[in-house]
Design a protein around this motif. Structure first.
Motif, PDB file in Angstrom:
ATOM      1  N   ASN A  57      31.107 -28.090  25.070  1.00 49.75           N
ATOM      2  CA  ASN A  57      31.228 -29.545  25.204  1.00 49.75           C
ATOM      3  C   ASN A  57      30.002 -30.317  24.742  1.00 49.75           C
ATOM      4  OD1 ASN A  57      33.883 -30.154  26.658  1.00 49.75           O
ATOM      5  ND2 ASN A  57      33.042 -28.525  27.927  1.00 49.75           N
ATOM      6  N   PHE A  58      28.814 -29.751  24.951  1.00 46.54           N
ATOM      7  CA  PHE A  58      27.588 -30.506  24.688  1.00 46.54           C
ATOM      8  C   PHE A  58      26.545 -29.655  23.985  1.00 46.54           C
ATOM      9  CE2 PHE A  58      29.230 -32.300  28.740  1.00 46.54           C
ATOM     10  CZ  PHE A  58      29.431 -33.615  28.347  1.00 46.54           C
ATOM     11  N   ILE A  59      25.639 -30.367  23.308  1.00 51.25           N
ATOM     12  CA  ILE A  59      24.414 -29.763  22.819  1.00 51.25           C
ATOM     13  C   ILE A  59      23.261 -30.537  23.458  1.00 51.25           C
ATOM     14  CG2 ILE A  59      24.555 -31.156  20.694  1.00 51.25           C
ATOM     15  CD1 ILE A  59      22.952 -28.912  19.314  1.00 51.25           C
ATOM     16  N   ALA A  60      22.355 -29.819  24.114  1.00 48.25           N
ATOM     17  CA  ALA A  60      21.191 -30.436  24.761  1.00 48.25           C
ATOM     18  C   ALA A  60      19.946 -30.016  24.005  1.00 48.25           C
ATOM     19  CB  ALA A  60      21.113 -30.003  26.222  1.00 48.25           C
ATOM     20  N   VAL A  61      19.028 -30.957  23.770  1.00 45.58           N
ATOM     21  CA  VAL A  61      17.807 -30.667  23.025  1.00 45.58           C
ATOM     22  C   VAL A  61      16.641 -31.407  23.670  1.00 45.58           C
ATOM     23  CG1 VAL A  61      18.288 -32.511  21.348  1.00 45.58           C
ATOM     24  CG2 VAL A  61      16.735 -30.654  20.730  1.00 45.58           C
ATOM     25  N   VAL A  62      15.511 -30.708  23.804  1.00 47.84           N
ATOM     26  CA  VAL A  62      14.316 -31.308  24.411  1.00 47.84           C
ATOM     27  C   VAL A  62      13.723 -32.317  23.438  1.00 47.84           C
ATOM     28  CG1 VAL A  62      12.005 -30.837  25.327  1.00 47.84           C
ATOM     29  CG2 VAL A  62      13.875 -29.224  25.748  1.00 47.84           C
ATOM     30  N   ILE A  74      24.101 -34.408  23.825  1.00 51.34           N
ATOM     31  CA  ILE A  74      24.977 -34.993  22.803  1.00 51.34           C
ATOM     32  C   ILE A  74      26.326 -34.282  22.841  1.00 51.34           C
ATOM     33  CG2 ILE A  74      25.190 -35.514  20.340  1.00 51.34           C
ATOM     34  CD1 ILE A  74      22.098 -34.924  20.175  1.00 51.34           C
ATOM     35  N   PRO A  75      27.445 -35.018  22.888  1.00 52.88           N
ATOM     36  CA  PRO A  75      28.756 -34.356  22.790  1.00 52.88           C
ATOM     37  C   PRO A  75      28.841 -33.523  21.512  1.00 52.88           C
ATOM     38  CG  PRO A  75      29.023 -36.641  23.440  1.00 52.88           C
ATOM     39  CD  PRO A  75      27.573 -36.468  23.080  1.00 52.88           C
ATOM     40  N   TYR A  86      19.744 -43.818  21.820  1.00 51.78           N
ATOM     41  CA  TYR A  86      20.679 -42.971  22.556  1.00 51.78           C
ATOM     42  C   TYR A  86      20.079 -42.605  23.918  1.00 51.78           C
ATOM     43  CZ  TYR A  86      24.148 -39.330  23.401  1.00 51.78           C
ATOM     44  OH  TYR A  86      25.164 -38.581  23.932  1.00 51.78           O
ATOM     45  N   PRO A  87      20.870 -42.687  25.010  1.00 49.78           N
ATOM     46  CA  PRO A  87      20.341 -42.415  26.365  1.00 49.78           C
ATOM     47  C   PRO A  87      19.797 -40.992  26.515  1.00 49.78           C
ATOM     48  CG  PRO A  87      22.503 -43.472  26.470  1.00 49.78           C
ATOM     49  CD  PRO A  87      22.281 -43.100  25.033  1.00 49.78           C
ATOM     50  N   LYS A  88      18.822 -40.875  27.435  1.00 45.88           N
ATOM     51  CA  LYS A  88      18.173 -39.588  27.688  1.00 45.88           C
ATOM     52  C   LYS A  88      18.353 -39.177  29.147  1.00 45.88           C
ATOM     53  CE  LYS A  88      14.345 -40.350  24.397  1.00 45.88           C
ATOM     54  NZ  LYS A  88      14.598 -41.732  23.963  1.00 45.88           N
ATOM     55  N   VAL A  89      18.120 -37.904  29.400  1.00 50.97           N
ATOM     56  CA  VAL A  89      17.992 -37.411  30.770  1.00 50.97           C
ATOM     57  C   VAL A  89      16.486 -37.306  31.017  1.00 50.97           C
ATOM     58  CG1 VAL A  89      18.560 -35.549  32.378  1.00 50.97           C
ATOM     59  CG2 VAL A  89      20.147 -36.109  30.521  1.00 50.97           C
ATOM     60  N   CYS A  90      15.947 -38.212  31.819  1.00 47.25           N
ATOM     61  CA  CYS A  90      14.479 -38.369  31.855  1.00 47.25           C
ATOM     62  C   CYS A  90      13.937 -38.553  33.272  1.00 47.25           C
ATOM     63  CB  CYS A  90      14.054 -39.524  30.969  1.00 47.25           C
ATOM     64  SG  CYS A  90      14.908 -41.074  31.309  1.00 47.25           S
ATOM     65  N   ILE A 120      18.267 -29.946  38.645  1.00 46.78           N
ATOM     66  CA  ILE A 120      19.667 -29.664  38.280  1.00 46.78           C
ATOM     67  C   ILE A 120      20.360 -31.012  38.066  1.00 46.78           C
ATOM     68  CG2 ILE A 120      21.760 -28.406  38.914  1.00 46.78           C
ATOM     69  CD1 ILE A 120      19.220 -26.664  38.828  1.00 46.78           C
ATOM     70  N   TRP A 121      21.045 -31.145  36.934  1.00 48.36           N
ATOM     71  CA  TRP A 121      21.635 -32.428  36.552  1.00 48.36           C
ATOM     72  C   TRP A 121      23.144 -32.312  36.400  1.00 48.36           C
ATOM     73  CZ3 TRP A 121      17.835 -36.181  36.066  1.00 48.36           C
ATOM     74  CH2 TRP A 121      16.516 -35.721  35.882  1.00 48.36           C
ATOM     75  N   ASP A 122      23.854 -33.344  36.853  1.00 48.80           N
ATOM     76  CA  ASP A 122      25.283 -33.495  36.576  1.00 48.80           C
ATOM     77  C   ASP A 122      25.427 -34.373  35.341  1.00 48.80           C
ATOM     78  OD1 ASP A 122      26.635 -31.979  38.415  1.00 48.80           O
ATOM     79  OD2 ASP A 122      26.690 -33.538  39.951  1.00 48.80           O
ATOM     80  N   ILE A 123      26.146 -33.897  34.345  1.00 49.36           N
ATOM     81  CA  ILE A 123      26.374 -34.654  33.112  1.00 49.36           C
ATOM     82  C   ILE A 123      27.786 -35.217  33.144  1.00 49.36           C
ATOM     83  CG2 ILE A 123      26.399 -34.559  30.592  1.00 49.36           C
ATOM     84  CD1 ILE A 123      23.621 -34.088  31.897  1.00 49.36           C
ATOM     85  N   PRO A 124      27.951 -36.534  32.981  1.00 49.52           N
ATOM     86  CA  PRO A 124      29.303 -37.120  33.037  1.00 49.52           C
ATOM     87  C   PRO A 124      30.168 -36.660  31.872  1.00 49.52           C
ATOM     88  CG  PRO A 124      27.684 -38.778  32.385  1.00 49.52           C
ATOM     89  CD  PRO A 124      26.902 -37.559  32.772  1.00 49.52           C
ATOM     90  N   ASN A 125      31.459 -36.667  32.120  1.00 52.67           N
ATOM     91  CA  ASN A 125      32.431 -36.225  31.119  1.00 52.67           C
ATOM     92  C   ASN A 125      32.449 -37.152  29.909  1.00 52.67           C
ATOM     93  OD1 ASN A 125      34.442 -34.852  29.900  1.00 52.67           O
ATOM     94  ND2 ASN A 125      35.980 -35.147  31.473  1.00 52.67           N
ATOM     95  N   GLN A 126      32.281 -38.444  30.152  1.00 48.57           N
ATOM     96  CA  GLN A 126      32.328 -39.422  29.067  1.00 48.57           C
ATOM     97  C   GLN A 126      30.959 -39.555  28.400  1.00 48.57           C
ATOM     98  OE1 GLN A 126      32.736 -40.064  32.214  1.00 48.57           O
ATOM     99  NE2 GLN A 126      31.512 -41.810  32.890  1.00 48.57           N
ATOM    100  N   LEU A 127      30.907 -40.334  27.321  1.00 55.41           N
ATOM    101  CA  LEU A 127      29.688 -40.548  26.554  1.00 55.41           C
ATOM    102  C   LEU A 127      28.631 -41.233  27.422  1.00 55.41           C
ATOM    103  CD1 LEU A 127      28.696 -40.191  23.589  1.00 55.41           C
ATOM    104  CD2 LEU A 127      29.309 -42.589  23.238  1.00 55.41           C
ATOM    105  N   LEU A 128      27.377 -40.761  27.321  1.00 46.20           N
ATOM    106  CA  LEU A 128      26.296 -41.377  28.090  1.00 46.20           C
ATOM    107  C   LEU A 128      26.077 -42.819  27.629  1.00 46.20           C
ATOM    108  CD1 LEU A 128      23.484 -38.666  28.332  1.00 46.20           C
ATOM    109  CD2 LEU A 128      25.077 -39.356  30.080  1.00 46.20           C
ATOM    110  N   LYS A 129      25.989 -43.746  28.609  1.00 50.22           N
ATOM    111  CA  LYS A 129      25.760 -45.155  28.272  1.00 50.22           C
ATOM    112  C   LYS A 129      24.384 -45.638  28.708  1.00 50.22           C
ATOM    113  CE  LYS A 129      30.668 -46.293  28.398  1.00 50.22           C
ATOM    114  NZ  LYS A 129      31.743 -47.053  29.078  1.00 50.22           N
ATOM    115  N   ARG A 130      23.754 -44.898  29.619  1.00 47.64           N
ATOM    116  CA  ARG A 130      22.397 -45.249  30.058  1.00 47.64           C
ATOM    117  C   ARG A 130      21.657 -43.968  30.450  1.00 47.64           C
ATOM    118  NH1 ARG A 130      25.849 -47.052  34.117  1.00 47.64           N
ATOM    119  NH2 ARG A 130      25.630 -45.982  36.117  1.00 47.64           N
TER     120      ARG A 130
END
Length: 535
Positions: A57-62, A74-75, A86-90, A120-130
């Motif tokens: 489902n996703f590709i995550a990159v530092v 990123i989906p 593009y929003p980050k996990v920060c 540990i992070w929960d990633i939403p199913n839909q596109l990240l908006k923030r």
């Protein structure tokens, strides 16, 4: 007297020039420009990690972030240019050093950082908006920066972390607390920084490579070091369990600073089974093993090469196949789980190559050239499913189980467990499985009126399943050497075994259903006779 000369016939042994292998002609194919991920701000960190994690489902990159650490999610289908905003996990206060997706949940990811925490992070199913700034859980226990994290391969919610405090911590995430300050176990067996961690197939053993140049095999629950390498000629950087082959593979450098690979017997780390110098480059070598195909990939950091080999249980153990070459050097690499591959194009592995000089993530598919467009069962044995085989508590209590397996055949949802002898599956699961695959028939409504007969049939079936003699008899009767040639590899043997097991179960289920129907019909005939006699 002349002496006669006798010519003896020479017995010449013929050895084929090429070893027979279905993966001999595997080649790497880079994705087209429109299928790459462009304008991605990849991290400039000098740590020797992958910096990339991938699932279907996703590709995550530092990436870089002002005032802390961050990574992008990123989906997988959102290729092309990335929005600069593009929003980050920060949520980290220091640079992110490692990220890993939960193998049993595509929407949960773990990260570790220089700030000494694991989140540990929960990633939403839909596109990240923030931006995501609040983690699902925070693990506080390390006294220095945390550089490595690994999920347990078969137990749910078990995470390992290692840092500059030289400790490996085992965390049970199956708790309600959002902040966990005490790990369930601390492994304090290293005198320096742990550079690499790898599990065997069922997660009962952990192999580590340490900056003190030693490889260790550890029982993680007992905390005991079972084996320790004291070999001086190979300075190890990364170590890897080779599935169930009872072997370890390591990459490192030789005394003359050449990049080097080595193969070890996991029960005897005194001397490697083989060691081989590759080249004089300075970049790290990342080893990646595919236990389904027994293929080993060696990815060079700082160059564009991916060497690949086939592993065999006997000498020469390591059989070189080919090398994928590119002029674009990779800083890190991500690997797609097998369930995310495109089986219609005979893709057996997929890498995601980080190219920071171009801000590019380039997928590279490893493909077996085949003319047929149908599903190629011989190159896709059953593979690890996205379902845990154990709960966290079961594993902590000492239970070992291999991964649940799933077929990659399109439309197939059959999941089986490798250690069939551990415990027989309940009948209800078997029934559901046969219905999913289109085998057997649903039990008619009339049969539900006879619960006692059905229950008796189920008990009988369970007794039969526990009897290995009956199973062996069925297997030998079902096997037709002309219809299906004998399996040549362990994976092919397992695949055939699972197919025959399901066929046996299907037939037994049908027999029980027919018995119930016969009894129902006998009852109806008896009732009709009684009604006729009374009239």
């Amino acid at each position: 007297m002349s002496q006669g000369i006798v010519f003896l016939p020479l017995q010449m042994s013929w050895h084929p020039r090429y070893r027979s292998s279905k993966f001999r002609n595997v080649y790497g194919k880079a994705a087209s420009k429109e299928k790459c991920y462009d304008c991605v701000p990849i991290t400039h960190s000098v740590h020797d990690n992958h910096f990339c994690a991938v699932n279907p489902n996703f590709i995550a990159v530092v990436t870089e972030c002002v005032g802390g650490g961050a990574f992008l999610v990123i989906p997988i289908k959102q290729t092309g240019k990335l929005d600069p905003h593009y929003p980050k996990v920060c949520g980290h206060k220091g640079n992110v050093l490692d990220i890993k997706w939960n193998p049993f949940n595509d929407f949960v990811i773990a990260s570790c950082s220089e700030d000494s925490t694991v989140k540990i992070w929960d990633i939403p199913n839909q596109l990240l908006k923030r931006n995501i700034t609040s983690p699902k859980k925070e693990l506080l226990g390390h006294a220095g920066r945390v550089i490595l994290i690994e999920w347990h391969p078969t137990a749910d919610n078990i995470l390992f972390s290692s840092g500059y405090d030289y400790k490996i911590m085992i965390w049970n995430l199956d708790v309600k607390e959002a902040v966990i300050s005490k790990p369930v176990k601390i492994l304090d067996a290293h005198a320096d920084v742990v550079l690499s961690m790898s599990f065997n197939t069922d997660g009962s053993l952990l192999a580590t490579a340490c900056r003190d140049r030693k490889i260790r095999v550890i029982d993680p629950r007992a905390g005991a070091v079972l084996q320790e390498a004291s070999y001086k000629s190979h300075r190890v950087n990364k170590v890897l369990f080779l599935g169930n082959m009872k072997k370890l593979f390591s990459t490192g450098t030789s005394r003359w600073n050449n990049r080097q690979i080595a193969l070890w017997d996991q029960n005897d780390l005194s001397v490697p089974l083989l060691e081989e110098d590759l080249d004089g480059s300075s970049g790290l070598l990342f080893p990646v093993y595919d236990s389904d195909t027994h293929m080993l990939y060696v990815v060079g950091k700082g160059d564009g090469n991916i060497r690949y080999y086939e592993i065999s249980p006997e000498k020469p153990y390591l059989n070189y196949l080919m090398e994928y070459r590119s002029h674009l050097p990779q800083k890190g690499i991500g690997m797609m789980p097998k369930r995310g591959l495109d089986v219609s194009s005979c893709e057996i592995f997929r890498f995601y190559k980080l190219i920071p000089t171009k801000g590019l993530i380039e997928p590279i598919s490893m493909i077996v050239p085949r003319r047929s467009e149908s599903y190629q069962e011989d190159i896709y044995p059953l593979t690890a499913a996205a379902q845990p085989a154990l709960t966290a508590q079961q594993w902590l209590n000492g239970v070992n189980k291999g991964p649940l397996l799933v077929s990659l055949r399109p439309g197939s949802g059959a999941v089986n467990s490798v250690p069939q002898c551990l415990e027989p599956e309940p009948l209800m699961k078997t029934t559901d499985l046969s219905q999913q695959q289109g085998w057997g028939e649903r039990m008619p409504l009339e049969d539900k009126q006879k619960p006692r007969e059905i229950e008796d049939g189920r008990k009988q079936l369970k007794v039969e399943e526990k009897s290995p003699k009956n199973e062996q008899m069925c297997l030998s009767n079902c096997f037709d050497i002309f219809e299906c040639p004998p399996p040549k590899t362990e994976n092919e043997l397992l695949q055939m075994f699972y197919r025959q097991q399901e066929e046996i179960r299907r037939l037994r289920e049908l027999i029980i259903q027919r018995d119930v129907q016969i009894k129902q019909l006998e009852l109806e005939i008896r009732n009709l006779c009684t009604d006729t006699g009374s009239n």
